[in-house]
Motif scaffolding. Structure first.
Motif, PDB file in Angstrom:
ATOM      1  N   VAL A 217      10.738 -89.108 -57.030  1.00  0.00           N
ATOM      2  CA  VAL A 217      10.897 -90.587 -56.634  1.00  0.00           C
ATOM      3  C   VAL A 217       9.864 -91.068 -57.222  1.00  0.00           C
ATOM      4  O   VAL A 217      10.102 -92.512 -58.109  1.00  0.00           O
ATOM      5  CB  VAL A 217      11.163 -90.653 -55.072  1.00  0.00           C
ATOM      6  CG1 VAL A 217      11.086 -91.681 -54.715  1.00  0.00           C
ATOM      7  CG2 VAL A 217      11.805 -89.118 -54.332  1.00  0.00           C
ATOM      8  N   LYS A 218       8.759 -91.158 -57.251  1.00  0.00           N
ATOM      9  CA  LYS A 218       7.983 -92.090 -58.010  1.00  0.00           C
ATOM     10  C   LYS A 218       7.894 -92.336 -58.955  1.00  0.00           C
ATOM     11  O   LYS A 218       7.742 -93.488 -59.575  1.00  0.00           O
ATOM     12  CB  LYS A 218       6.092 -91.439 -58.035  1.00  0.00           C
ATOM     13  CG  LYS A 218       4.910 -92.306 -57.784  1.00  0.00           C
ATOM     14  CD  LYS A 218       3.235 -91.805 -57.489  1.00  0.00           C
ATOM     15  CE  LYS A 218       3.422 -90.572 -59.399  1.00  0.00           C
ATOM     16  NZ  LYS A 218       2.031 -90.285 -59.441  1.00  0.00           N
ATOM     17  N   THR A 219       8.109 -90.990 -59.986  1.00  0.00           N
ATOM     18  CA  THR A 219       8.441 -91.454 -61.357  1.00  0.00           C
ATOM     19  C   THR A 219      10.119 -92.174 -61.579  1.00  0.00           C
ATOM     20  O   THR A 219      10.038 -93.057 -62.385  1.00  0.00           O
ATOM     21  CB  THR A 219       8.061 -90.401 -62.000  1.00  0.00           C
ATOM     22  OG1 THR A 219       7.450 -89.527 -61.777  1.00  0.00           O
ATOM     23  CG2 THR A 219       9.207 -90.364 -63.875  1.00  0.00           C
ATOM     24  N   MET A 220      10.759 -91.891 -60.519  1.00  0.00           N
ATOM     25  CA  MET A 220      11.949 -92.040 -61.041  1.00  0.00           C
ATOM     26  C   MET A 220      12.483 -94.094 -60.315  1.00  0.00           C
ATOM     27  O   MET A 220      13.182 -94.337 -61.093  1.00  0.00           O
ATOM     28  CB  MET A 220      13.303 -91.203 -60.067  1.00  0.00           C
ATOM     29  CG  MET A 220      13.428 -90.034 -60.807  1.00  0.00           C
ATOM     30  SD  MET A 220      13.653 -90.329 -62.673  1.00  0.00           S
ATOM     31  CE  MET A 220      15.709 -90.244 -62.240  1.00  0.00           C
ATOM     32  N   ASN A 221      11.364 -93.904 -59.938  1.00  0.00           N
ATOM     33  CA  ASN A 221      11.812 -95.481 -58.820  1.00  0.00           C
ATOM     34  C   ASN A 221      10.373 -96.318 -59.279  1.00  0.00           C
ATOM     35  O   ASN A 221      10.271 -97.478 -58.299  1.00  0.00           O
ATOM     36  CB  ASN A 221      11.598 -94.954 -57.693  1.00  0.00           C
ATOM     37  CG  ASN A 221      12.597 -95.916 -56.728  1.00  0.00           C
ATOM     38  OD1 ASN A 221      13.163 -96.264 -56.863  1.00  0.00           O
ATOM     39  ND2 ASN A 221      11.958 -96.187 -55.316  1.00  0.00           N
ATOM     40  N   LYS A 222       9.789 -96.258 -60.503  1.00  0.00           N
ATOM     41  CA  LYS A 222       8.794 -97.259 -60.829  1.00  0.00           C
ATOM     42  C   LYS A 222       8.836 -99.027 -60.840  1.00  0.00           C
ATOM     43  O   LYS A 222       8.480-100.287 -60.300  1.00  0.00           O
ATOM     44  CB  LYS A 222       8.603 -97.081 -61.746  1.00  0.00           C
ATOM     45  CG  LYS A 222       7.140 -95.531 -62.928  1.00  0.00           C
ATOM     46  CD  LYS A 222       6.473 -94.919 -63.527  1.00  0.00           C
ATOM     47  CE  LYS A 222       5.185 -94.429 -62.861  1.00  0.00           C
ATOM     48  NZ  LYS A 222       4.502 -94.486 -62.800  1.00  0.00           N
ATOM     49  N   ASN A 223      10.239 -98.607 -61.603  1.00  0.00           N
ATOM     50  CA  ASN A 223      10.604-100.065 -61.329  1.00  0.00           C
ATOM     51  C   ASN A 223      11.623-100.124 -60.182  1.00  0.00           C
ATOM     52  O   ASN A 223      12.215-101.877 -60.912  1.00  0.00           O
ATOM     53  CB  ASN A 223      11.144-100.894 -62.477  1.00  0.00           C
ATOM     54  CG  ASN A 223      10.676-100.325 -63.778  1.00  0.00           C
ATOM     55  OD1 ASN A 223       8.743-100.489 -63.801  1.00  0.00           O
ATOM     56  ND2 ASN A 223      10.920 -99.586 -65.114  1.00  0.00           N
ATOM     57  N   SER A 224      11.949-100.007 -59.473  1.00  0.00           N
ATOM     58  CA  SER A 224      12.831-100.377 -58.252  1.00  0.00           C
ATOM     59  C   SER A 224      12.038-101.313 -56.969  1.00  0.00           C
ATOM     60  O   SER A 224      11.054-101.048 -56.182  1.00  0.00           O
ATOM     61  CB  SER A 224      12.986 -98.910 -57.651  1.00  0.00           C
ATOM     62  OG  SER A 224      14.062 -99.489 -57.005  1.00  0.00           O
TER      63      SER A 224
END
Length: 365
Positions: A217-224
């Motif tokens: 999640v930390k990688t997938m949600n960086k710009n969210s």
């Protein structure tokens, strides 16, 4: 009329009231009086016994801790300081009370304090919303984000956050486990090929699932701008709790009576029709047993996951109170413990009620 009332009570989970209703209508007084003693009076008596033992244990631990503090003060600071501490303790002054197991009355006092705190925070939220209503309308018209309340959540808010997280995790577990379970249950070759994955991942600790989900999640949600702690919490809960549903679904589907399958072939039902008209209805009792276990597991692991994921739920509340070390912190932790237990019991009863409503498994316990 009497039977209709009894039927309603049974449907809502109050079947233990049946002998009392029959006793009040003078039906077999001797038999129903014994049943009332067994089903109603004995459980109520056990509650009072539990509270009495709790009070005795609290008093014993209080006296032991008080004696230790007085003796330690006497050794380190002298007789006069020890006497002052003893007088302070006897006066009930909060600052000098031993920090040990709280009594039932202290826990009830903490409960009332938490409710009062919730009402105060709710009033602050309402006032903030009214104060910023016009400004937020203007900001939304300009395409800007509205100003939101950023004060601390109340105890009730944290309960609602935990419930939202556990239901999201439960739904995730259901939507993953049931379809996969149906596919594996219908295909013995695929089931035997993938069984090793289930056996390896089923006993994995919730903490490990949390760390794995956190990495992804930390990688997938960086710009969210979405709430990462909520995402991490409910995905971890779902992955940790889904295995009972998966195993039960596989077992239910794979053990469907062959006569039902043969009937589906005779009627020339398609794969989807066969699943929804034959396979699912026949395996529903086992699937629901798995879902019931999944919900219980999800609620149990939620507290630890919320604590580590820093989600503002009950797990966070318990940890903050433990770290706080205030005089009423132990009482608030016990309030949270009872709330967690009661909600877990209620969730299990709700699942059992739904299971009885949509299946023919009348013997579920």
């Amino acid at each position: 009329m009497k039977e209709a009332i009894i039927k309603v009570f049974k449907k809502i989970g109050l079947g233990f009231m049946e002998p009392l209703i029959r006793l009040l209508t003078n039906e077999e007084p001797k038999k129903n009086f014994k049943e009332v003693l067994k089903r109603i009076v004995a459980p109520i008596a056990s509650i009072f016994i539990f509270i009495g033992l709790w009070q005795m244990g609290s008093n014993s631990l209080y006296e032991k801790e008080a004696a230790y503090k007085i003796e330690t003060t006497k050794i380190n600071q002298g007789e006069e300081a020890a006497q002052k501490l003893k007088v302070c303790m006897e006066s009930g002054e909060p600052k000098c009370q031993p920090n040990t197991l709280p009594s039932p009355s202290q826990v009830f006092g903490a409960y009332k304090k938490l409710l009062a705190d919730h009402k105060r925070i709710a009033a602050d939220k309402k006032a903030f919303k009214e104060k910023t209503a016009t400004l937020n309308e203007s900001r939304e018209a300009q395409g800007l984000k509205p100003i939101v309340y950023t004060g601390r959540p109340s105890f009730v808010d944290q309960i609602l956050t935990s419930l939202k997280t556990v239901f999201a995790g439960f739904l995730l577990a259901m939507f993953i486990a049931v379809p996969i379970g149906i596919i594996l249950g219908l295909n013995p070759t695929l089931r035997s090929s993938i069984n090793w994955i289930i056996q390896i991942f089923k006993p994995v600790s919730p903490v490990v699932w949390l760390l794995l989900v956190f990495m992804i999640v930390k990688t997938m949600n960086k710009n969210s701008d979405s709430d990462s702690s909520f995402l991490i919490s409910f995905i971890s809960v779902g992955l940790c709790a889904m295995w009972a549903t998966l195993v039960n679904t596989i077992m239910g589907v794979s053990t469907v009576d062959k006569d039902y399958i043969n009937v589906a072939k005779v009627l020339k039902l398609g794969p989807v029709q066969k699943i929804f008209k034959v396979i699912l209805p026949a395996s529903l009792p086992l699937i629901f047993t798995g879902l019931r276990i999944t919900l219980s597991v999800a609620w149990m692991v939620l507290i630890a996951i919320e604590l580590l994921a820093q989600s503002p739920g009950l797990g966070s509340f318990v940890w903050e109170e433990f770290q706080n070390g205030a005089m009423d912190s132990n009482s608030k932790i016990l309030v949270a413990m009872f709330v967690i237990g009661l909600i877990g019991f209620a969730l299990d009863r709700i699942m059992l009620f739904i299971q009885k409503m949509i299946s023919f498994d009348k013997g579920a316990m």
